[in-house]
Enzyme design. Structure first.
Site, PDB file in Angstrom:
ATOM      1  CE1 TYR A 151      -3.940   2.189   0.505  1.00 53.68           C
ATOM      2  CE2 TYR A 151      -2.562   3.314   2.121  1.00 53.68           C
ATOM      3  CZ  TYR A 151      -3.699   3.275   1.337  1.00 53.68           C
ATOM      4  OH  TYR A 151      -4.582   4.335   1.368  1.00 53.68           O
ATOM      5  CE  LYS A 155      -3.756   5.069  -1.983  1.00 58.20           C
ATOM      6  NZ  LYS A 155      -4.726   5.616  -2.955  1.00 58.20           N
TER       7      LYS A 155
END
Length: 230
Positions: A151, A155
């Site tokens: 993740y 991002k």
């Protein structure tokens, strides 16, 4: 009330996306959204009705996004505000314990999905020389933590992708990476468990976030922003 705008939101069926859709619509803006759950899309159609539009689209499938984007532009014109919100997070584990399939799933939604939407909607915005693009990043797009390496990677990639895009769009437009903050959503529960309840709900967050998003303009191009107070 400000002039009614065309707002496109991905990941509209739950969490921040759903809260934004409801809030934008309540302010008189036209919301066009997509998500993967037919049942949740049907609920939004019933709740918000016309002139809004909600479709089942998997943003990881470029051809599906292309067909959807073409139809949206034909029916509504280019979006005034494009919100790439759709995202997923991995199960909290050390990186070496995360399967290739699970890693790919995060990358496919969080990076490739954003790229697909940009590929098929931004050209019409550029042709009109207007519009604001907001790609949802995260606090974990500017910092890191154990257990969420895929993740974080996705991002951080959104931060770089968006800042590069900001150098490519006309000066009359804006591309902005946005950290929404920490909000009590299903995604947060995956990481924080019951502690997620300590944070504001998506509906409460949208009360601040939606006016903030509506105020963005070309002067914000390329700036890594955060929703105030979150």
């Amino acid at each position: 009330m400000s002039k009614s705008r065309i707002i496109v939101i991905t990941g509209v069926t739950r969490g921040l996306g759903r809260a934004m859709a409801i809030t934008f619509a309540s302010l008189g803006h036209t919301v066009i959204g997509c998500g993967r759950s037919q049942a949740a899309i049907d609920v939004l159609k019933t709740e918000l009705g016309t002139p809004h539009r909600f479709d089942v689209v998997d943003v990881t499938v470029d051809n599906d996004v292309a067909i959807w984007a073409t139809s949206v532009i034909q029916d509504f014109g280019p979006p005034d505000l494009l919100l790439n919100n759709a995202a997923m997070i991995n199960e909290v584990k050390p990186l070496w314990q995360i399967s290739a399939r699970d890693f790919d799933a995060v990358i496919d939604v969080n990076i490739k999905g954003v790229a697909h939407v940009l590929r098929h909607l931004v050209p019409a915005m550029i042709e009109r020389q207007e519009g604001v693009i907001v790609n949802f990043s995260s606090g974990w797009g500017r910092s890191t933590d154990a257990g969420v390496a895929p993740y974080c990677a996705s991002k951080w990639a959104i931060e770089g992708l968006t800042r590069a895009l900001a150098q490519e769009v006309p000066k009359s437009m804006a591309a902005i990476p946005l950290n929404p903050g920490i909000i009590d959503t299903d995604m947060l529960k995956i990481c924080f468990g019951d502690e997620a309840k300590q944070y504001p709900t998506a509906a409460r967050w949208a009360e601040t976030a939606v006016p903030f998003l509506l105020a963005l303009s070309a002067r914000d191009n390329g700036k890594p922003l955060s929703v105030p107070g979150y």
